[in-house]
Design a protein around this motif. Structure first.
Motif, PDB file in Angstrom:
ATOM      1  N   GLY A  97     -40.304  39.176  -3.829  1.00 29.42           N
ATOM      2  CA  GLY A  97     -39.628  38.088  -4.359  1.00 29.42           C
ATOM      3  C   GLY A  97     -38.174  38.666  -4.725  1.00 29.42           C
ATOM      4  N   ASP A  98     -37.248  37.873  -4.600  1.00 29.82           N
ATOM      5  CA  ASP A  98     -35.941  38.308  -4.751  1.00 29.82           C
ATOM      6  C   ASP A  98     -35.342  37.533  -6.013  1.00 29.82           C
ATOM      7  OD1 ASP A  98     -33.064  38.787  -4.966  1.00 29.82           O
ATOM      8  OD2 ASP A  98     -32.915  38.596  -2.846  1.00 29.82           O
ATOM      9  N   PRO A  99     -35.360  38.338  -7.247  1.00 32.40           N
ATOM     10  CA  PRO A  99     -35.082  37.473  -8.320  1.00 32.40           C
ATOM     11  C   PRO A  99     -33.432  37.200  -8.516  1.00 32.40           C
ATOM     12  CG  PRO A  99     -35.056  40.046  -8.753  1.00 32.40           C
ATOM     13  CD  PRO A  99     -35.509  39.880  -7.359  1.00 32.40           C
ATOM     14  N   THR A 100     -32.709  37.543  -7.494  1.00 33.75           N
ATOM     15  CA  THR A 100     -31.251  37.407  -7.434  1.00 33.75           C
ATOM     16  C   THR A 100     -30.726  36.095  -6.931  1.00 33.75           C
ATOM     17  OG1 THR A 100     -30.896  38.562  -5.490  1.00 33.75           O
ATOM     18  CG2 THR A 100     -31.022  39.998  -7.433  1.00 33.75           C
ATOM     19  N   ARG A 101     -31.768  35.500  -6.292  1.00 31.18           N
ATOM     20  CA  ARG A 101     -31.447  34.290  -5.360  1.00 31.18           C
ATOM     21  C   ARG A 101     -32.638  33.082  -5.389  1.00 31.18           C
ATOM     22  NH1 ARG A 101     -30.850  36.981   0.545  1.00 31.18           N
ATOM     23  NH2 ARG A 101     -30.529  34.749   1.334  1.00 31.18           N
ATOM     24  N   ASP A 110     -33.849  45.509  -0.269  1.00 31.87           N
ATOM     25  CA  ASP A 110     -33.357  46.431  -1.433  1.00 31.87           C
ATOM     26  C   ASP A 110     -33.235  45.652  -2.677  1.00 31.87           C
ATOM     27  OD1 ASP A 110     -30.813  48.120   0.779  1.00 31.87           O
ATOM     28  OD2 ASP A 110     -33.187  48.412   0.486  1.00 31.87           O
ATOM     29  N   GLY A 111     -33.704  46.154  -3.670  1.00 34.34           N
ATOM     30  CA  GLY A 111     -33.479  45.274  -5.170  1.00 34.34           C
ATOM     31  C   GLY A 111     -34.618  44.227  -5.139  1.00 34.34           C
TER      32      GLY A 111
END
Length: 125
Positions: A97-101, A110-111
């Protein structure tokens, strides 16, 4: 917060598999999600991503037209339907999962958090 990928296996070239990624304890519907793969001796590779609402998708060129990413937020589950499999698709597949988008698009990995344990996909020639 956990992700668990499943559905991998051994298949002949030209065959199909459907991978699943189940989220638990996780605000699944808030995140864009992605599939990645890593073959032995190679770097992790982005495969596909999907927006938080499931309406938009994005694929790496090598899987376009063969793989389909989807999600069911009511079931906290993401899928990767893989058709016309090739030996070069052999890898361990991971979901993340991408918590920034919330949007789909290329992901570096990354991240991204969380990551699920991978599932092995082996395609024989």
């Amino acid at each position: 917060v956990q992700l668990q990928a499943s559905g991998g296996g051994l298949v002949q070239a030209g065959g199909s598999l459907r991978l699943s990624c189940v989220a638990s304890g996780h605000p699944f519907s808030y995140y864009a999600m992605g599939w990645f793969r890593q073959a032995p001796g190679k770097e992790r590779e982005f495969v596909a991503s999907i927006s938080s609402n499931g309406k938009d998708t994005y694929y790496t060129d090598s899987v376009k037209g063969r793989f389909t990413i989807s999600r069911d937020n009511a079931k906290n589950t993401m899928y990767l339907q893989m058709n016309s499999l090739r030996p070069e698709d052999t890898a361990v597949y991971h979901c993340a999962g991408d918590p920034t988008r919330r949007s789909a698009g290329y992901m570096t990995g990354d991240g991204m958090d969380p990551w699920g344990e991978g599932t092995q996909v082996t395609v024989s020639s």
